[in-house]
Design a protein around this motif. Structure first.
Motif, mmCIF file in Angstrom:
data_model
loop_
_atom_site.group_PDB
_atom_site.id
_atom_site.type_symbol
_atom_site.label_atom_id
_atom_site.label_comp_id
_atom_site.label_asym_id
_atom_site.label_seq_id
_atom_site.Cartn_x
_atom_site.Cartn_y
_atom_site.Cartn_z
ATOM 1 N N THR A 87 0.868 -1.170 0.000
ATOM 2 C CA THR A 87 0.000 0.000 0.000
ATOM 3 C C THR A 87 0.901 1.215 0.000
ATOM 4 O OG1 THR A 87 -1.620 -1.203 1.297
ATOM 5 C CG2 THR A 87 -1.847 1.170 1.232
ATOM 6 N N ARG A 88 0.551 2.173 -0.813
ATOM 7 C CA ARG A 88 1.373 3.373 -0.913
ATOM 8 C C ARG A 88 0.480 4.598 -0.918
ATOM 9 N NH1 ARG A 88 6.050 4.534 -5.400
ATOM 10 N NH2 ARG A 88 6.569 6.614 -4.655
ATOM 11 N N GLN A 89 0.904 5.642 -0.203
ATOM 12 C CA GLN A 89 0.200 6.912 -0.196
ATOM 13 C C GLN A 89 1.015 7.882 -1.038
ATOM 14 O OE1 GLN A 89 -0.828 8.212 3.737
ATOM 15 N NE2 GLN A 89 -1.432 6.169 4.367
ATOM 16 N N ILE A 90 0.395 8.379 -2.106
ATOM 17 C CA ILE A 90 1.098 9.222 -3.078
ATOM 18 C C ILE A 90 0.493 10.623 -3.063
ATOM 19 C CG2 ILE A 90 1.709 9.500 -5.513
ATOM 20 C CD1 ILE A 90 1.140 6.402 -5.756
ATOM 21 N N PRO A 91 1.279 11.631 -2.671
ATOM 22 C CA PRO A 91 0.755 13.001 -2.729
ATOM 23 C C PRO A 91 0.621 13.448 -4.190
ATOM 24 C CG PRO A 91 2.800 12.873 -1.436
ATOM 25 C CD PRO A 91 2.606 11.551 -2.112
ATOM 26 N N LEU A 92 -0.500 14.070 -4.513
ATOM 27 C CA LEU A 92 -0.690 14.619 -5.859
ATOM 28 C C LEU A 92 -0.134 16.044 -5.827
ATOM 29 C CD1 LEU A 92 -2.025 13.790 -8.611
ATOM 30 C CD2 LEU A 92 -3.865 15.318 -7.943
ATOM 31 N N ALA A 93 1.021 16.220 -6.410
ATOM 32 C CA ALA A 93 1.727 17.501 -6.335
ATOM 33 C C ALA A 93 1.030 18.574 -7.173
ATOM 34 C CB ALA A 93 3.164 17.324 -6.823
ATOM 35 N N PRO A 94 1.079 19.822 -6.707
ATOM 36 C CA PRO A 94 0.592 20.907 -7.563
ATOM 37 C C PRO A 94 1.351 20.850 -8.897
ATOM 38 C CG PRO A 94 1.042 21.713 -5.351
ATOM 39 C CD PRO A 94 1.575 20.308 -5.421
ATOM 40 N N GLY A 95 0.649 21.032 -9.978
ATOM 41 C CA GLY A 95 1.266 20.940 -11.297
ATOM 42 C C GLY A 95 1.201 19.552 -11.908
ATOM 43 N N SER A 96 0.663 18.589 -11.152
ATOM 44 C CA SER A 96 0.489 17.251 -11.707
ATOM 45 C C SER A 96 -0.437 17.335 -12.912
ATOM 46 C CB SER A 96 -0.142 16.316 -10.663
ATOM 47 O OG SER A 96 -0.661 15.146 -11.296
ATOM 48 N N PRO A 97 -0.175 16.546 -13.953
ATOM 49 C CA PRO A 97 -1.077 16.556 -15.100
ATOM 50 C C PRO A 97 -2.489 16.091 -14.753
ATOM 51 C CG PRO A 97 0.630 14.872 -15.372
ATOM 52 C CD PRO A 97 0.965 15.652 -14.136
ATOM 53 N N PHE A 98 -2.685 15.510 -13.561
ATOM 54 C CA PHE A 98 -4.015 15.033 -13.175
ATOM 55 C C PHE A 98 -4.712 15.937 -12.173
ATOM 56 C CE2 PHE A 98 -2.027 11.379 -15.086
ATOM 57 C CZ PHE A 98 -3.016 11.034 -15.995
ATOM 58 N N SER A 110 -5.647 -0.269 -15.503
ATOM 59 C CA SER A 110 -5.352 -1.009 -16.734
ATOM 60 C C SER A 110 -3.889 -0.846 -17.143
ATOM 61 C CB SER A 110 -6.287 -0.576 -17.866
ATOM 62 O OG SER A 110 -6.144 0.794 -18.129
ATOM 63 N N ARG A 111 -3.260 0.266 -16.804
ATOM 64 C CA ARG A 111 -1.866 0.494 -17.181
ATOM 65 C C ARG A 111 -0.874 -0.167 -16.233
ATOM 66 N NH1 ARG A 111 -1.427 6.882 -18.022
ATOM 67 N NH2 ARG A 111 0.748 6.358 -18.487
ATOM 68 N N THR A 112 -1.269 -0.360 -14.938
ATOM 69 C CA THR A 112 -0.297 -0.811 -13.945
ATOM 70 C C THR A 112 -0.720 -2.067 -13.183
ATOM 71 O OG1 THR A 112 -1.245 0.440 -12.104
ATOM 72 C CG2 THR A 112 0.335 1.602 -13.527
ATOM 73 N N GLY A 113 -2.016 -2.379 -13.169
ATOM 74 C CA GLY A 113 -2.524 -3.480 -12.357
ATOM 75 C C GLY A 113 -2.749 -3.088 -10.905
ATOM 76 N N ALA A 114 -2.348 -1.885 -10.516
ATOM 77 C CA ALA A 114 -2.552 -1.397 -9.152
ATOM 78 C C ALA A 114 -3.874 -0.636 -9.089
ATOM 79 C CB ALA A 114 -1.399 -0.495 -8.729
ATOM 80 N N SER A 115 -4.461 -0.595 -7.897
ATOM 81 C CA SER A 115 -5.764 0.049 -7.724
ATOM 82 C C SER A 115 -5.672 1.261 -6.811
ATOM 83 C CB SER A 115 -6.765 -0.931 -7.096
ATOM 84 O OG SER A 115 -6.986 -2.005 -7.959
ATOM 85 N N ILE A 116 -6.336 2.336 -7.217
ATOM 86 C CA ILE A 116 -6.501 3.506 -6.357
ATOM 87 C C ILE A 116 -7.721 3.206 -5.499
ATOM 88 C CG2 ILE A 116 -7.029 5.969 -6.293
ATOM 89 C CD1 ILE A 116 -5.421 6.197 -8.950
ATOM 90 N N VAL A 117 -7.492 3.017 -4.177
ATOM 91 C CA VAL A 117 -8.561 2.562 -3.290
ATOM 92 C C VAL A 117 -9.144 3.663 -2.420
ATOM 93 C CG1 VAL A 117 -7.713 0.198 -3.257
ATOM 94 C CG2 VAL A 117 -6.933 1.811 -1.507
ATOM 95 N N GLY A 145 -1.257 -2.519 -4.626
ATOM 96 C CA GLY A 145 -0.806 -3.363 -5.731
ATOM 97 C C GLY A 145 0.577 -3.898 -5.438
ATOM 98 N N THR A 146 1.258 -4.325 -6.459
ATOM 99 C CA THR A 146 2.645 -4.746 -6.292
ATOM 100 C C THR A 146 3.504 -3.492 -6.135
ATOM 101 O OG1 THR A 146 3.114 -4.645 -8.661
ATOM 102 C CG2 THR A 146 2.296 -6.769 -7.784
ATOM 103 N N ALA A 147 4.733 -3.685 -5.685
ATOM 104 C CA ALA A 147 5.649 -2.543 -5.552
ATOM 105 C C ALA A 147 5.840 -1.864 -6.904
ATOM 106 C CB ALA A 147 6.980 -3.008 -4.975
ATOM 107 N N GLU A 148 5.972 -2.672 -7.952
ATOM 108 C CA GLU A 148 6.165 -2.107 -9.292
ATOM 109 C C GLU A 148 4.918 -1.351 -9.747
ATOM 110 O OE1 GLU A 148 6.547 -5.433 -8.590
ATOM 111 O OE2 GLU A 148 8.738 -5.418 -8.436
ATOM 112 N N GLY A 149 3.750 -1.918 -9.477
ATOM 113 C CA GLY A 149 2.505 -1.279 -9.885
ATOM 114 C C GLY A 149 2.264 0.032 -9.176
#
Length: 160
Positions: A87-98, A110-117, A145-149
């Motif tokens: 499980t990983r917590q990822i900060p969405l930085a200002p300026g992120s394309p998303f 679909s791109r990574t196999g990991a899920s945003i939960v 997901g996996t570490a890679e995902g």
């Protein structure tokens, strides 16, 4: 866990739970919106040992803290139970394309196999966000997901 619900005529509702150690904790929800957090006496389970009066904002703040803790605890349990799952917590930085775009736009699963939960936004937990959920800068995106995902999701959120 069992929660006892009791109508209090003229006052509101009382919800009481008994912890695994036998302590009774309750919330009295007044019709006015005020909440009382009550810890009952060990020797007399009908008498309050401590009562804390909470405003609606204070009650909401405590609820958010407890809910956030439950998700973090759940994530830790998942990591211990399933080898290779992280499980990983990822900060969405200002300026992120998303920033301002939807979860579906990432195509993360679909791109990574990991899920945003979940997403944590200003202390509020949004569990199981839908594909039309809009990201905002400074959101904390919770990925399983996996570490890679999960690393790939972090890269997608950073660079597209």
């Amino acid at each position: 866990m069992d929660v006892e619900r009791t109508a209090l005529p003229g006052i509101g509702l009382q919800h009481v739970l008994t912890t695994s150690r036998g302590r009774r904790i309750g919330i009295v929800s007044h019709r006015t919106g005020r909440r009382d957090l009550v810890i009952y006496d060990r020797d007399d389970p009908d008498s309050a040992a401590v009562t804390v009066k909470l405003t609606p904002d204070e009650a909401s703040g405590i609820a958010e803290l407890l809910d956030t803790a439950r998700i973090v605890e759940y994530q830790a349990d998942l990591s211990r139970q399933v080898e290779g799952l992280v499980t990983r917590q990822i900060p969405l930085a200002p300026g992120s394309p998303f920033d301002g775009r939807t979860l579906g736009d990432t195509q993360a699963r679909s791109r990574t196999g990991a899920s945003i939960v979940a997403v944590v936004r200003v202390g509020e937990v949004i569990a199981s966000p839908r594909p039309d959920f809009d990201f905002h800068a400074d959101d904390i995106v919770v990925v399983v997901g996996t570490a890679e995902g999960t690393e790939a999701v972090a890269e997608i959120l950073a660079t597209g």
